[in-house]
Design a protein around this motif. Structure first.
Motif, PDB file in Angstrom:
ATOM      1  N   ALA A 132     -37.328  22.461  24.069  1.00 39.48           N
ATOM      2  CA  ALA A 132     -38.548  22.528  23.260  1.00 39.48           C
ATOM      3  C   ALA A 132     -39.203  23.882  23.470  1.00 39.48           C
ATOM      4  N   CYS A 133     -39.806  24.408  22.406  1.00 32.54           N
ATOM      5  CA  CYS A 133     -40.479  25.709  22.520  1.00 32.54           C
ATOM      6  C   CYS A 133     -41.889  25.657  21.946  1.00 32.54           C
ATOM      7  N   SER A 134     -42.400  24.441  21.712  1.00 31.29           N
ATOM      8  CA  SER A 134     -43.756  24.280  21.192  1.00 31.29           C
ATOM      9  C   SER A 134     -44.311  22.952  21.673  1.00 31.29           C
ATOM     10  N   LEU A 135     -45.631  22.786  21.583  1.00 32.05           N
ATOM     11  CA  LEU A 135     -46.263  21.524  21.981  1.00 32.05           C
ATOM     12  C   LEU A 135     -45.746  20.375  21.122  1.00 32.05           C
ATOM     13  N   GLU A 136     -45.565  20.641  19.855  1.00 33.36           N
ATOM     14  CA  GLU A 136     -45.035  19.615  18.938  1.00 33.36           C
ATOM     15  C   GLU A 136     -43.627  19.208  19.355  1.00 33.36           C
ATOM     16  N   GLY A 137     -42.822  20.201  19.724  1.00 32.30           N
ATOM     17  CA  GLY A 137     -41.466  19.904  20.157  1.00 32.30           C
ATOM     18  C   GLY A 137     -41.433  19.100  21.438  1.00 32.30           C
ATOM     19  N   ILE A 138     -42.329  19.418  22.371  1.00 33.21           N
ATOM     20  CA  ILE A 138     -42.416  18.678  23.633  1.00 33.21           C
ATOM     21  C   ILE A 138     -42.773  17.217  23.359  1.00 33.21           C
ATOM     22  N   VAL A 140     -32.849  16.012  30.996  1.00 34.08           N
ATOM     23  CA  VAL A 140     -33.632  17.159  31.458  1.00 34.08           C
ATOM     24  C   VAL A 140     -34.235  17.872  30.242  1.00 34.08           C
ATOM     25  N   LEU A 141     -35.531  18.155  30.318  1.00 37.17           N
ATOM     26  CA  LEU A 141     -36.220  18.882  29.251  1.00 37.17           C
ATOM     27  C   LEU A 141     -36.409  20.332  29.690  1.00 37.17           C
ATOM     28  N   LEU A 142     -35.909  21.258  28.895  1.00 34.78           N
ATOM     29  CA  LEU A 142     -36.082  22.687  29.150  1.00 34.78           C
ATOM     30  C   LEU A 142     -37.120  23.223  28.163  1.00 34.78           C
ATOM     31  N   ILE A 143     -38.259  23.683  28.693  1.00 35.85           N
ATOM     32  CA  ILE A 143     -39.316  24.256  27.857  1.00 35.85           C
ATOM     33  C   ILE A 143     -39.189  25.771  27.957  1.00 35.85           C
ATOM     34  N   ALA A 144     -38.746  26.393  26.876  1.00 35.91           N
ATOM     35  CA  ALA A 144     -38.477  27.825  26.879  1.00 35.91           C
ATOM     36  C   ALA A 144     -39.102  28.482  25.663  1.00 35.91           C
ATOM     37  N   GLY A 145     -39.108  29.789  25.664  1.00 42.56           N
ATOM     38  CA  GLY A 145     -39.773  30.540  24.608  1.00 42.56           C
ATOM     39  C   GLY A 145     -39.068  30.490  23.274  1.00 42.56           C
ATOM     40  N   THR A 146     -37.759  30.284  23.277  1.00 44.13           N
ATOM     41  CA  THR A 146     -36.993  30.223  22.030  1.00 44.13           C
ATOM     42  C   THR A 146     -36.032  29.060  22.100  1.00 44.13           C
TER      43      THR A 146
END
Length: 277
Positions: free
Chosen positions: A31-37, A5-11
């Motif tokens: 991930a908290c950025s496009l690069e991280g995603i 599961v990928l959690l895309i959050a602000g921090t």
């Protein structure tokens, strides 16, 4: 084996309760950025995405739209977490392509039920596609799926005669690592690379048997089996008949079909001529 599961959050430290529950129940990536995603997508096969709509430097709605527009990741279920539980937010989530929309305050047991439901439904769809589509014709590619399909088909078809053709060689021919190849196949089919290769061998063998002109042991060698015995066992398991029986059945079908026009012509000669009115 736990689902990814990928959690895309602000921090990097999102809502502690949600983060704690997810990391205990699933293989969690944050991930908290496009690069991280992008980095997560490169190293793992993701089964579900949870994305907050309130991100400091990103737009959660836009991220969801981009994911659903990607030929490589559109199949992944997305849950959008919103601050408000309003009809307007739900409509906006649907327009972004989200599979579900929930407020951040949603109780964990309800959110977990929604996660499991989306993952299970996706697995069912994947299995259906894997069982109903051609043997090795449907695989995902980031920007050029058609070219990837052509290269995959070409690699398998041109090396069927090689007994050493397996996942190691196939990955090498496609210029990718074994884990990457497995991840690409996992998103669309339940078959492993070796199962795909074996089915391709048997499909080609069935075609050669139907055409005639070769003996069974010659065909076994042509499609990469090291012995007629191993070929016979694999063919029987897949087609439920032996290679020799398959050849006889197809030969009889061809003979019956070749006689059909003659019989039809004889029957037509016995019919009275039509009268124009």
């Amino acid at each position: 084996m736990r689902n990814n599961v990928l959690l895309i959050a602000g921090t990097q430290k999102p809502c502690h309760a949600l983060h704690k529950n997810l990391i205990n129940a699933y293989q969690l990536f944050v991930a908290c950025s496009l690069e991280g995603i992008c980095q997560v997508f490169e190293k793992a096969s993701i089964q579900l995405i949870i994305c907050s709509v309130q991100l400091p430097a990103l737009n959660g709605w836009k991220i969801c739209t981009q994911i659903k527009a990607s030929s490589r990741h559109a199949h992944i279920p997305v849950i959008l977490l919103t601050v408000e539980d309003s009809l307007e937010e739900k409509i906006k989530a649907l327009e972004a392509g989200a599979d579900a929309c929930m407020p951040v305050s949603t109780p964990w047991n309800y959110l977990e039920a929604q996660i499991n439901n989306l993952i299970i439904n996706r697995i069912k769809v994947s299995r259906h596609l894997g069982s109903s589509k051609p043997v090795y014709n449907n695989f995902p590619e980031a920007d050029n799926e058609e070219e990837f399909d052509k290269k995959l088909n070409s690699c398998i078809a041109s090396h069927l005669h090689d007994p050493l053709l397996d996942v190691h060689l196939l990955a090498k021919l496609l210029n990718m690592s074994r884990p990457t190849l497995y991840r690409k196949l996992k998103t669309i089919t339940t078959r492993t690379p070796n199962e795909l290769i074996n089915e391709a061998r048997l499909k080609k063998a069935a075609e050669q048997l139907e055409m005639g002109g070769y003996k069974v042991f010659e065909i076994a060698k042509m499609v990469g089996f090291q012995s007629q015995s191993s070929f016979g066992k694999a063919f029987l398991k897949h087609y439920k008949v032996t290679p020799a029986t398959w050849q006889r059945i197809k030969k009889k079908e061809m003979q019956d079909s070749s006689q059909l026009p003659i019989n039809s012509l004889k029957a037509m000669k016995q019919l009275p001529l039509a009268v124009a009115v």
